[in-house]
Write a protein that holds these residues in place. Structure first.
Motif, PDB file in Angstrom:
ATOM      1  N   ARG A   1      12.851   7.762  -5.291  1.00  0.00           N
ATOM      2  CA  ARG A   1      12.823   8.268  -3.907  1.00  0.00           C
ATOM      3  C   ARG A   1      12.460   7.163  -2.906  1.00  0.00           C
ATOM      4  NH1 ARG A   1      15.954  11.689  -3.812  1.00  0.00           N
ATOM      5  NH2 ARG A   1      15.071  12.673  -1.952  1.00  0.00           N
ATOM      6  N   MET A   2      11.692   6.187  -3.369  1.00  0.00           N
ATOM      7  CA  MET A   2      11.335   5.024  -2.557  1.00  0.00           C
ATOM      8  C   MET A   2      11.676   3.770  -3.355  1.00  0.00           C
ATOM      9  SD  MET A   2       7.501   6.116  -1.320  1.00  0.00           S
ATOM     10  CE  MET A   2       7.254   4.540  -0.470  1.00  0.00           C
ATOM     11  N   ALA A   3      12.137   2.740  -2.652  1.00  0.00           N
ATOM     12  CA  ALA A   3      12.457   1.488  -3.330  1.00  0.00           C
ATOM     13  C   ALA A   3      12.075   0.325  -2.429  1.00  0.00           C
ATOM     14  CB  ALA A   3      13.943   1.431  -3.692  1.00  0.00           C
ATOM     15  N   MET A   4      11.958  -0.862  -3.035  1.00  0.00           N
ATOM     16  CA  MET A   4      11.517  -2.030  -2.275  1.00  0.00           C
ATOM     17  C   MET A   4      12.352  -3.243  -2.644  1.00  0.00           C
ATOM     18  SD  MET A   4       7.623  -3.313  -1.692  1.00  0.00           S
ATOM     19  CE  MET A   4       7.219  -4.591  -0.493  1.00  0.00           C
TER      20      MET A   4
ATOM     21  N   GLY B   1       0.816  -1.207   0.000  1.00  0.00           N
ATOM     22  CA  GLY B   1       0.000   0.000   0.000  1.00  0.00           C
ATOM     23  C   GLY B   1       0.849   1.254   0.000  1.00  0.00           C
ATOM     24  N   LEU B   2       1.930   1.257   0.768  1.00  0.00           N
ATOM     25  CA  LEU B   2       2.814   2.417   0.807  1.00  0.00           C
ATOM     26  C   LEU B   2       3.550   2.605  -0.518  1.00  0.00           C
ATOM     27  CD1 LEU B   2       4.311   1.963   4.396  1.00  0.00           C
ATOM     28  CD2 LEU B   2       2.561   3.588   3.671  1.00  0.00           C
ATOM     29  N   MET B   3       3.871   1.497  -1.187  1.00  0.00           N
ATOM     30  CA  MET B   3       4.591   1.573  -2.449  1.00  0.00           C
ATOM     31  C   MET B   3       3.671   1.819  -3.645  1.00  0.00           C
ATOM     32  SD  MET B   3       7.863   1.336  -2.021  1.00  0.00           S
ATOM     33  CE  MET B   3       8.357   1.029  -3.714  1.00  0.00           C
ATOM     34  N   GLY B   4       2.354   1.751  -3.444  1.00  0.00           N
ATOM     35  CA  GLY B   4       1.436   1.918  -4.555  1.00  0.00           C
ATOM     36  C   GLY B   4       1.370   0.703  -5.459  1.00  0.00           C
ATOM     37  N   LEU B   5       1.535  -0.476  -4.888  1.00  0.00           N
ATOM     38  CA  LEU B   5       1.552  -1.720  -5.656  1.00  0.00           C
ATOM     39  C   LEU B   5       0.389  -2.638  -5.288  1.00  0.00           C
ATOM     40  CD1 LEU B   5       5.387  -2.486  -5.474  1.00  0.00           C
ATOM     41  CD2 LEU B   5       4.105  -1.611  -7.445  1.00  0.00           C
TER      42      LEU B   5
ATOM     43  N   THR C   1      19.828   6.279   4.402  1.00  0.00           N
ATOM     44  CA  THR C   1      18.496   5.870   3.954  1.00  0.00           C
ATOM     45  C   THR C   1      17.658   5.377   5.131  1.00  0.00           C
ATOM     46  OG1 THR C   1      19.398   5.204   1.817  1.00  0.00           O
ATOM     47  CG2 THR C   1      17.249   4.316   2.404  1.00  0.00           C
ATOM     48  N   ALA C   2      16.412   5.774   5.178  1.00  0.00           N
ATOM     49  CA  ALA C   2      15.464   5.223   6.160  1.00  0.00           C
ATOM     50  C   ALA C   2      14.982   3.869   5.638  1.00  0.00           C
ATOM     51  CB  ALA C   2      14.285   6.163   6.345  1.00  0.00           C
ATOM     52  N   MET C   3      14.772   2.921   6.551  1.00  0.00           N
ATOM     53  CA  MET C   3      14.368   1.585   6.107  1.00  0.00           C
ATOM     54  C   MET C   3      13.223   1.049   6.953  1.00  0.00           C
ATOM     55  SD  MET C   3      16.559  -1.905   5.377  1.00  0.00           S
ATOM     56  CE  MET C   3      17.172  -2.148   7.045  1.00  0.00           C
ATOM     57  N   ILE C   4      12.236   0.481   6.266  1.00  0.00           N
ATOM     58  CA  ILE C   4      11.195  -0.307   6.919  1.00  0.00           C
ATOM     59  C   ILE C   4      11.466  -1.759   6.574  1.00  0.00           C
ATOM     60  CG2 ILE C   4       8.731  -0.823   7.036  1.00  0.00           C
ATOM     61  CD1 ILE C   4       8.158   2.065   6.315  1.00  0.00           C
ATOM     62  N   LEU C   5      11.743  -2.559   7.580  1.00  0.00           N
ATOM     63  CA  LEU C   5      12.057  -3.972   7.395  1.00  0.00           C
ATOM     64  C   LEU C   5      10.901  -4.805   7.922  1.00  0.00           C
ATOM     65  CD1 LEU C   5      14.030  -6.280   6.689  1.00  0.00           C
ATOM     66  CD2 LEU C   5      14.996  -6.022   8.979  1.00  0.00           C
TER      67      LEU C   5
ATOM     68  N   MET D   1      19.988  -2.861  -7.194  1.00  0.00           N
ATOM     69  CA  MET D   1      18.962  -2.233  -8.010  1.00  0.00           C
ATOM     70  C   MET D   1      18.143  -1.242  -7.189  1.00  0.00           C
ATOM     71  SD  MET D   1      16.025  -4.169 -10.268  1.00  0.00           S
ATOM     72  CE  MET D   1      17.270  -5.311 -10.836  1.00  0.00           C
ATOM     73  N   SER D   2      17.823  -1.602  -5.958  1.00  0.00           N
ATOM     74  CA  SER D   2      16.997  -0.756  -5.104  1.00  0.00           C
ATOM     75  C   SER D   2      17.710   0.528  -4.705  1.00  0.00           C
ATOM     76  CB  SER D   2      16.577  -1.536  -3.851  1.00  0.00           C
ATOM     77  OG  SER D   2      15.841  -2.685  -4.186  1.00  0.00           O
ATOM     78  N   LEU D   3      19.016   0.447  -4.506  1.00  0.00           N
ATOM     79  CA  LEU D   3      19.769   1.600  -4.005  1.00  0.00           C
ATOM     80  C   LEU D   3      20.435   2.418  -5.112  1.00  0.00           C
ATOM     81  CD1 LEU D   3      21.481   0.006  -0.862  1.00  0.00           C
ATOM     82  CD2 LEU D   3      19.459   1.466  -0.936  1.00  0.00           C
ATOM     83  N   ALA D   4      20.287   1.990  -6.371  1.00  0.00           N
ATOM     84  CA  ALA D   4      21.007   2.640  -7.465  1.00  0.00           C
ATOM     85  C   ALA D   4      20.650   4.110  -7.627  1.00  0.00           C
ATOM     86  CB  ALA D   4      20.745   1.894  -8.771  1.00  0.00           C
ATOM     87  N   ASN D   5      19.417   4.489  -7.275  1.00  0.00           N
ATOM     88  CA  ASN D   5      18.978   5.878  -7.437  1.00  0.00           C
ATOM     89  C   ASN D   5      18.941   6.649  -6.126  1.00  0.00           C
ATOM     90  OD1 ASN D   5      18.496   5.987 -10.323  1.00  0.00           O
ATOM     91  ND2 ASN D   5      16.805   4.563  -9.966  1.00  0.00           N
ATOM     92  N   ASP D   6      19.678   6.160  -5.127  1.00  0.00           N
ATOM     93  CA  ASP D   6      19.800   6.839  -3.831  1.00  0.00           C
ATOM     94  C   ASP D   6      18.448   7.179  -3.208  1.00  0.00           C
ATOM     95  OD1 ASP D   6      22.627   6.859  -4.012  1.00  0.00           O
ATOM     96  OD2 ASP D   6      22.549   8.660  -5.249  1.00  0.00           O
ATOM     97  N   PRO D   7      17.598   6.174  -2.952  1.00  0.00           N
ATOM     98  CA  PRO D   7      16.275   6.460  -2.383  1.00  0.00           C
ATOM     99  C   PRO D   7      16.375   6.981  -0.953  1.00  0.00           C
ATOM    100  CG  PRO D   7      16.725   4.108  -2.295  1.00  0.00           C
ATOM    101  CD  PRO D   7      17.852   4.725  -3.087  1.00  0.00           C
ATOM    102  N   GLN D   8      15.386   7.760  -0.567  1.00  0.00           N
ATOM    103  CA  GLN D   8      15.293   8.222   0.808  1.00  0.00           C
ATOM    104  C   GLN D   8      14.674   7.161   1.719  1.00  0.00           C
ATOM    105  OE1 GLN D   8      16.412  11.454   2.037  1.00  0.00           O
ATOM    106  NE2 GLN D   8      17.491  10.983   0.144  1.00  0.00           N
ATOM    107  N   LEU D   9      13.885   6.270   1.134  1.00  0.00           N
ATOM    108  CA  LEU D   9      13.201   5.238   1.913  1.00  0.00           C
ATOM    109  C   LEU D   9      13.329   3.902   1.206  1.00  0.00           C
ATOM    110  CD1 LEU D   9      11.271   4.344   4.236  1.00  0.00           C
ATOM    111  CD2 LEU D   9       9.367   4.910   2.714  1.00  0.00           C
ATOM    112  N   LEU D  10      13.726   2.887   1.966  1.00  0.00           N
ATOM    113  CA  LEU D  10      13.835   1.528   1.453  1.00  0.00           C
ATOM    114  C   LEU D  10      12.903   0.633   2.263  1.00  0.00           C
ATOM    115  CD1 LEU D  10      15.339  -0.514  -0.387  1.00  0.00           C
ATOM    116  CD2 LEU D  10      17.009  -0.784   1.456  1.00  0.00           C
TER     117      LEU D  10
END
Length: 350
Positions: free
Chosen positions: A112-115, A74-78, A227-231, A188-197
């Motif tokens: 800006r966000m990655a998963m 839901g947070l990722m829009g998927l 990077t902030a991370m939700i695990l 792949m997730s970090l290639a664009n320097d996201p603020q949230l992972l």
């Protein structure tokens, strides 16, 4: 008074042990989500509030079926079309994620966000090389040519410490081990320097040695980038290893949240206590492992009141009739239980 005799008042000294202000990256308030065709009339995800700050790891923990992964999607829009967001806000970089168009979400997602997903083989395209897939994500969000994107993809493989990265760049997913595929997903997730992972059980399919390496890698990269991370995990050992903040989820609700030290030292919700009691230890054990009877309720049969009440050994009539609010039981430590704090209400609900 000092000002009456011409003496300027002495400014108060800063408290030496005051914690620095958190630079919140994502703040979610009262997130609700329902599924079309589910007849219970209750949200699958209900009233979820959480936040994560720059450089911080928030672990969402709970058993399978508690709503952890669908919250992340839901947070990722998927979300699939059957899922509908019914309430709440998710503020990220000054914008509410739940109010963005599909195009706007796609622009944020991957940049800006990655998963990171649990099983990379279901996320990586088997028909394209690892290098092509990383470079494609880079070019989607940056103005780069093919050669420059390929060079950055190679640098990312080096950063995640894949052996012989020049060779792996042109390898297909099936030619890599599970640990290397997961490293490629992290690259792949970090290639664009996201603020949230957001990482959804990223080590579950790996053996314990590779799991430890992946967790150490993610922690190191997080320290380097801020990077902030939700695990998302069901493994309390992982939580103890990497978390700064913890949110315990049950049946679509956050039942307890707070700093990791407070959660482990003084759990205040019966579900959290049950989870911790069911973890095996290396030392000698006097008796059998604790268990939580029953199962997580299905989406179409969410109970009224506290959703854990049917499995809770302390449940009282009020628990089945009213949903308890999250209340402070310590500094930044909250529990959604009528008995909390347990030390004061052991004889019955408040």
């Amino acid at each position: 008074m000092a000002s009456d005799i011409g003496i300027a008042p002495t400014p108060m000294a800063a408290t030496p042990d005051a914690a620095p202000a958190r630079e919140v990256v994502l703040a979610v308030e009262n997130f609700g989500l329902s599924l079309s065709g589910v007849s219970s009339g209750r949200n699958l995800v209900d009233g979820v509030s959480l936040s994560v700050a720059r450089g911080e790891t928030l672990c969402i923990v709970g058993e399978s079926g508690c709503g952890k992964s669908i919250t992340a999607l839901g947070l990722m829009g998927l979300l699939p079309p059957v899922a509908q967001i019914t309430s709440g806000t998710a503020m990220f970089e000054g914008r509410d994620l739940f109010r963005l168009t599909d195009r706007q979400r796609a622009d944020i997602r991957g940049s800006r966000m990655a998963m990171i997903f649990q099983e990379p083989m279901t996320s990586l395209n088997p028909a394209f090389t690892i290098g092509n897939q990383i470079a494609e994500g880079i070019r989607r969000h940056r103005a780069m040519g093919k050669a420059e994107a390929r060079s950055l993809a190679l640098e990312m493989l080096r950063r995640v410490r894949i052996p012989a990265p020049e060779k792996r760049l042109d390898a297909y997913p099936h030619q890599l081990s599970g640990g290397m595929r997961q490293r490629a997903m992290i690259a792949m997730s970090l290639a664009n320097d996201p603020q949230l992972l957001i990482a959804d059980e990223p080590t579950t399919a790996l053996d314990v040695t590779i799991q430890a390496q992946i967790l150490a890698l993610v922690r190191r990269l997080q320290d380097e980038t801020g990077t902030a991370m939700i695990l998302i995990t069901h493994d309390l050992g992982v939580v103890a290893e990497v978390a700064d903040q913890v949110a315990v989820m049950y049946a679509g609700r956050i039942v307890e949240s707070g700093p990791v030290d407070a959660i482990f030292a003084d759990p205040q919700h019966p579900y959290t206590i049950g989870l911790m009691g069911s973890v095996p230890s290396l030392g000698r054990r006097a008796g059998r492992l604790a268990t939580i009877p029953g199962t997580v309720p299905p989406a179409d049969r969410m109970p009224a009141g506290c959703r854990f009440a049917p499995r809770c050994p302390f449940a009282a009539p009020r628990c089945t009739a009213e949903a308890p609010p999250a209340q402070l039981v310590g500094p930044d430590h909250r529990a959604a239980c009528w008995f909390a704090p347990l030390e004061l209400h052991a004889g019955g609900p408040a």
